[in-house]
Design a protein around this motif. Structure first.
Motif, mmCIF file in Angstrom:
data_model
loop_
_atom_site.group_PDB
_atom_site.id
_atom_site.type_symbol
_atom_site.label_atom_id
_atom_site.label_comp_id
_atom_site.label_asym_id
_atom_site.label_seq_id
_atom_site.Cartn_x
_atom_site.Cartn_y
_atom_site.Cartn_z
ATOM 1 N N LEU A 782 -81.797 58.821 2.471
ATOM 2 C CA LEU A 782 -81.244 57.405 2.167
ATOM 3 C C LEU A 782 -81.696 56.493 3.486
ATOM 4 O O LEU A 782 -81.933 57.114 4.797
ATOM 5 C CB LEU A 782 -79.529 57.650 2.507
ATOM 6 N N GLU A 783 -82.238 55.494 3.361
ATOM 7 C CA GLU A 783 -82.690 54.861 4.235
ATOM 8 C C GLU A 783 -81.790 53.367 4.288
ATOM 9 O O GLU A 783 -80.780 53.279 3.379
ATOM 10 C CB GLU A 783 -83.885 53.820 3.988
ATOM 11 N N ASN A 784 -81.738 52.690 5.391
ATOM 12 C CA ASN A 784 -81.076 51.411 5.535
ATOM 13 C C ASN A 784 -79.669 51.702 5.806
ATOM 14 O O ASN A 784 -78.885 51.027 5.409
ATOM 15 C CB ASN A 784 -81.222 50.301 4.457
ATOM 16 N N ILE A 785 -79.189 52.897 6.503
ATOM 17 C CA ILE A 785 -77.923 53.067 6.867
ATOM 18 C C ILE A 785 -77.475 52.343 7.966
ATOM 19 O O ILE A 785 -78.343 52.679 9.106
ATOM 20 C CB ILE A 785 -77.741 54.616 7.094
ATOM 21 N N LEU A 786 -76.683 51.395 7.810
ATOM 22 C CA LEU A 786 -76.277 50.571 9.115
ATOM 23 C C LEU A 786 -77.328 49.664 9.517
ATOM 24 O O LEU A 786 -77.454 49.456 10.516
ATOM 25 C CB LEU A 786 -75.539 51.094 10.155
ATOM 26 N N ARG A 787 -78.352 49.533 8.496
ATOM 27 C CA ARG A 787 -79.715 48.856 8.726
ATOM 28 C C ARG A 787 -80.551 49.318 9.493
ATOM 29 O O ARG A 787 -81.866 48.800 9.568
ATOM 30 C CB ARG A 787 -79.326 47.287 9.249
ATOM 31 N N PHE A 788 -80.327 50.333 10.388
ATOM 32 C CA PHE A 788 -81.273 50.911 11.080
ATOM 33 C C PHE A 788 -81.860 52.407 10.978
ATOM 34 O O PHE A 788 -82.618 52.827 11.729
ATOM 35 C CB PHE A 788 -80.803 50.796 12.641
ATOM 36 N N PHE A 789 -80.876 53.261 10.293
ATOM 37 C CA PHE A 789 -81.127 54.409 10.078
ATOM 38 C C PHE A 789 -81.496 54.945 8.742
ATOM 39 O O PHE A 789 -81.327 54.478 7.734
ATOM 40 C CB PHE A 789 -79.749 55.140 10.765
ATOM 41 N N ARG A 790 -82.333 56.196 8.856
ATOM 42 C CA ARG A 790 -82.749 57.092 7.925
ATOM 43 C C ARG A 790 -82.436 58.476 7.944
ATOM 44 O O ARG A 790 -82.573 59.116 9.286
ATOM 45 C CB ARG A 790 -84.508 56.826 7.538
ATOM 46 N N VAL A 791 -81.720 58.968 7.075
ATOM 47 C CA VAL A 791 -81.524 60.548 7.070
ATOM 48 C C VAL A 791 -82.081 61.167 5.697
ATOM 49 O O VAL A 791 -81.792 60.754 4.680
ATOM 50 C CB VAL A 791 -79.811 60.612 7.110
ATOM 51 N N ASP A 792 -82.732 62.152 6.028
ATOM 52 C CA ASP A 792 -83.425 62.980 4.928
ATOM 53 C C ASP A 792 -82.551 64.479 4.705
ATOM 54 O O ASP A 792 -82.472 65.080 5.979
ATOM 55 C CB ASP A 792 -84.887 62.998 5.214
ATOM 56 N N ALA A 793 -82.735 64.930 3.524
ATOM 57 C CA ALA A 793 -82.389 66.280 3.304
ATOM 58 C C ALA A 793 -83.513 66.950 2.874
ATOM 59 O O ALA A 793 -84.352 66.553 1.962
ATOM 60 C CB ALA A 793 -81.287 66.370 2.362
ATOM 61 N N MET A 794 -84.074 68.011 3.492
ATOM 62 C CA MET A 794 -85.389 68.416 3.292
ATOM 63 C C MET A 794 -85.402 69.870 3.082
ATOM 64 O O MET A 794 -84.699 70.736 3.532
ATOM 65 C CB MET A 794 -86.550 68.263 4.538
ATOM 66 N N TRP A 795 -86.177 70.314 2.206
ATOM 67 C CA TRP A 795 -86.126 71.807 1.596
ATOM 68 C C TRP A 795 -87.739 72.506 1.744
ATOM 69 O O TRP A 795 -88.773 71.740 1.822
ATOM 70 C CB TRP A 795 -85.966 71.913 0.326
ATOM 71 N N ARG A 796 -87.783 73.584 2.283
ATOM 72 C CA ARG A 796 -89.039 74.265 2.416
ATOM 73 C C ARG A 796 -89.118 75.373 1.381
ATOM 74 O O ARG A 796 -88.326 76.135 1.037
ATOM 75 C CB ARG A 796 -89.179 75.275 3.872
ATOM 76 N N PHE A 797 -90.268 75.365 0.582
ATOM 77 C CA PHE A 797 -90.412 75.903 -0.744
ATOM 78 C C PHE A 797 -91.363 77.181 -0.472
ATOM 79 O O PHE A 797 -91.255 78.099 -1.148
ATOM 80 C CB PHE A 797 -90.989 75.238 -1.793
ATOM 81 N N THR A 798 -92.001 77.345 0.487
ATOM 82 C CA THR A 798 -93.052 78.593 0.648
ATOM 83 C C THR A 798 -92.931 79.058 2.117
ATOM 84 O O THR A 798 -92.431 78.483 3.020
ATOM 85 C CB THR A 798 -94.529 78.092 0.297
ATOM 86 N N TYR A 799 -93.296 80.378 2.133
ATOM 87 C CA TYR A 799 -93.310 80.983 3.312
ATOM 88 C C TYR A 799 -92.152 81.300 3.981
ATOM 89 O O TYR A 799 -91.608 81.164 5.099
ATOM 90 C CB TYR A 799 -94.192 80.526 4.619
#
Length: 818
Positions: A782-799
């Protein structure tokens, strides 16, 4: 990028606030005399002044000013102007009823039941190839540009703050908005005159700034951004870029998918029958406009267009925007842009406070399909501004200023010059400058960066650092800098020094030398925070025991051949010292021998090519504004053995391609492809240690789910891809539309290998391995949280079997986007 100009602009905005004096307040509605329908976009101005307003889509207008005259005029193309007398210094309601001067429009043949505007829209699309100015092989013209910034909507409470006690004289310049119905105080004005040249084949685009004038701040760097090159709006393009996202043009070939159209009127303008069509968006929060345009019959070229952004559009810091373009006939048949007016209502912290930005441009001496002078084509940069020749006498401005300065404009020059002489201004200027530049200026020196004064890591414990460099007050050609640091745990002093010389800023020619004796994280991305950044100490996921002490000497020479194409020739000699956590154990037969350090020397030739790349320029530093075309970087490195005790001979090749692809109306795609190979038999610190990230801060140039010292290769290929939808889906969901969140997805893939010979040079530290399959990670954000913040949910698929790794994680960052 740390450019002194922006500190001055920020401070001017901060200081110059106020309230109204005795006012004349007028509101009302404008209607059509024959139909009684409200008339949008009517100009309502006081006689013999530049003060006025524009009626909105419902015909309503509002004016509040201290400079009213006794007569108000309402005018619009296709209507007879109407005058009304008013009482100054009072609040009153004045309505206008305009009589049309329209002609019958039997010339328009429409299909049964079809909106008559659609026939004209189809003709506009069919004739774009004749009317779009980009169709000409070449054109050139002279341009006059005026930019102004006004603080708006600030009341008595702010004015009476102690910090503004010495600036009360600025409030004598308060007035109210011409268009937006807010009080305002002019604080900055710039003017420039330039010559613009464009040619399709061979491709040439140049702007030569001939004159420049600015209130208060004596910095001619800004002159490069006041002309045509950095502000382009072509109504004939399907998408218009006012800010980063593209807006759908009202005359886009597919405009009917986004707009509702009404054929309102016809009139003879400049001996041509023209039709007036109004438009407004079909849906909320899409990047669209409402407004109108006049289009000429037969040629179907745009005569005039007014664009106003949708009130609920998902754009940060923007309350409102109005752009007006007018076109006139050249050579009796070709319509060409001759004037532009752009008005922005921007906010900083909330939608009630902010500032107005106004740009007025005129274009004359227009020549089409004329050969560009050879001395212009030989210029190596797109924009040329000879700072020593930009300051012109008053008689020059009187001759070349195509838009007369108002009394307000003249007052801005006088007022801002007075503000800069107040001692409090100078003290606050330094504090703002430190916030923007990360350095505090003390005459000829600058102390900083301030965020490295104190930090913590498990090797040094609490670390204290004092750094600095010479300022532009010392020299704009030479810059010297250095730092000294001390860790309470290891009780060792670290230090560094640098010297740089700028031969020329544009095109860029520079050289420098440096020495560095300090700890460093190997395998860190070029975008990562400095190792001793205070925020890294706070946001680390795990303690960092992998820092190593590095002694490094550097020298470089940079030459930009023309804008966007440059080479850097660099020399590096370094010794990397092993630690108990990252030991250097060389394998010799069945034994391993501990080495105290690894010494190497290398020569690198770096090539950068970016077609039509543009920059923000400072005296020593610059920031790329990117290019519409792919950007290529190539690094060729040679490491000779035996030079100054270097232990290894090797060769390295790295190629990188980056690009941003507009996919309007569904945002844009950014990608980065990197490939490289190392030739030679080397220990792992001299191979490719892939860029991990052990903080909670999202790093676009690193593998955010990978640890430091996790993977090493001697040949590799990497793909980063990220799509920003700019709210395309969320705008259809009421709650998310209100929050103005924007969606982003991305993925990163690494493929690499390590030769058996390189695997057996040195024993790997715990956790380090090579690649036997692709490494893959991906995320949604999600970008543009309170106009200044970005939060990413990330997954690692290998190793996933590797130790001390996370399969899932959240990463966040701050970013400033419109």
């Amino acid at each position: 990028m740390r450019i002194k100009l922006f500190s001055g602009l920020f401070l001017s905005l901060f200081i110059s606030f106020g309230v109204l004096a005795q006012k004349t307040v007028i509101s009302g509605i404008v209607t059509d005399e024959e139909t009684g329908e409200p008339l949008p976009f009517v100009n309502i101005v006081f006689l013999h002044s530049h003060i006025g307003a524009i009626s909105d889509f419902d015909g309503i207008f509002y004016i509040e000013t201290s400079y009213a005259t006794d007569t108000l005029i309402a005018s619009s193309l296709g209507y007879i102007p109407q005058k009304k007398f008013i009482k100054t210094g009072m609040t009153q309601k004045i309505n206008f009823t305009l009589k049309p001067t329209s002609l019958a429009i039997e010339e328009v043949v429409v299909r049964p039941g079809e909106n008559p505007a659609f026939k004209i829209l189809r003709s506009i699309s069919e004739n774009k190839k004749y009317n779009n100015p980009d169709r000409f092989n070449s054109y050139q013209y002279k341009s006059y540009n005026k930019l102004r910034l006004d603080i708006n909507n600030i009341g008595e409470k702010f004015k009476n703050q102690r910090i503004l006690k010495e600036f009360q004289f600025v409030f004598d310049h308060m007035d109210s908005s011409e268009v937006f119905g807010k009080n305002y105080l002019p604080v900055l004005i710039t003017e420039s005159v330039s010559k613009y040249y464009f040619q399709q084949n061979p491709s040439v685009e140049r702007e030569v700034i001939e004159a420049f004038k600015i209130s208060g701040i004596q910095n001619n760097t800004i002159s490069q951004y006041t002309g045509k090159m950095y502000q382009k709006l072509n109504i004939y393009n399907n998408f218009i870029t006012l800010f980063e996202p593209g807006f759908v043009s009202p005359i886009a070939d597919f405009g009917r998918l986004y707009y509702k159209y009404v054929l309102e009127d016809s009139a003879v303008i400049d001996n041509s029958l023209c039709f007036k069509i109004s438009f407004k968006p079909k849906r909320k929060q899409e990047r669209t406009f409402y407004g109108y345009f006049w289009v000429a019959d037969t040629s179907f070229a745009i005569k005039k267009v007014q664009l106003r952004v949708s009130k609920d559009v998902n754009i940060n810091f923007l309350n409102d925007m109005i752009a007006v373009h007018e076109y006139n006939k050249i050579n009796d048949s070709i319509w060409f842009l001759t004037s532009e007016d752009l008005m922005l209502d921007l906010y900083l912290t909330d939608k009630n406070t902010g500032f107005f930005g106004r740009k007025t441009s005129t274009y004359d001496s227009i020549q089409l399909n004329i050969a560009i002078p050879e001395e212009v084509t030989e210029i190596k940069t797109d924009i040329v501004a000879n700072n020593e020749e930009l300051n012109k006498r008053d008689d020059y401005w009187e001759e070349n200023r195509k838009v007369e300065l108002s009394d307000e404009d003249i007052g801005v020059y006088e007022m801002v010059d007075s503000v800069t002489n107040v001692p409090t201004f100078k003290r606050i200027y330094k504090l703002v400058e430190m916030f923007v530049d990360y350095y505090y200026v003390l005459g000829p020196i600058e102390l900083g960066p301030y965020y490295t004064f104190f930090s913590h890591n498990p090797i040094e414990g609490y670390r204290f650092k004092l750094g600095g460099r010479t300022s532009n007050n010392f020299s704009t050609k030479w810059r010297f800098g250095g730092h000294v640091a001390y860790g309470l745990k290891d009780e060792r002093i670290k230090y560094g020094a640098i010297a740089e010389h700028m031969f020329k800023t544009n095109p860029r020619i520079s050289a420098g030398i440096s020495y560095y004796h300090d700890i460093r994280q190997l395998g860190k991305s070029e975008n990562a925070f400095l190792d001793d950044n205070f925020f890294v100490s706070i946001f680390r996921r795990t303690p960092n025991y992998q820092l190593t002490l590095v002694d490094q000497y550097n020298a470089y020479f940079e030459r930009e051949w023309f804008q966007g194409f440059s080479n850097i020739f660099s020399l590096r000699y370094q010794s990397v010292h092993g630690t108990e956590y990252v030991p250097f154990k060389v394998i010799e037969g069945s034994d391993t021998i501990a080495y105290p350090d690894i010494t190497s020397a290398e020569v690198t030739l770096s090539t950068h090519f970016s077609y039509r790349e543009k920059f923000l320029l400072g005296k020593f530093e610059r920031v790329s504004l990117g290019s519409k075309y792919p950007i290529l970087d190539l690094d060729l490195t040679f490491g000779p053995k035996g030079v100054l005790g270097s232990d290894y001979e090797y060769y390295k090749v790295r190629i990188k391609i980056t690009d941003k692809i507009e996919t309007n109306p569904i945002g844009y795609l950014r990608y980065r492809i990197t490939a490289g190979k190392v030739f030679g038999i080397l220990p792992y610190p001299l191979l490719k240690l892939h860029e991990g990230n052990e903080t909670y801060i999202y790093d676009p140039l690193a593998f955010n789910m990978m640890n430091y010292y996790e993977f090493v290769s001697d040949e590799y290929a990497i793909l980063f891809a990220e799509h920003h939808f700019q709210g395309f889906f969320f705008n259809q969901i009421p709650l998310l539309r209100w929050l103005k969140f924007r969606e982003v997805i991305g993925g990163k893939i690494l493929v690499g290998r390590l030769s058996e010979a390189n695997r057996n040079v040195m024993e790997f530290p715990e956790g380090l391995t090579d690649l036997n399959k692709p490494y893959i990670e991906a995320g949604v954000g999600l970008e543009n949280i309170l106009r200044f913040f970005r939060v990413d949910a990330m997954w690692r698929f290998t190793y996933l079997e590797n130790e001390n790794i996370s399969r899932f994680g959240l990463r966040a960052t701050m970013q400033l986007t419109f």
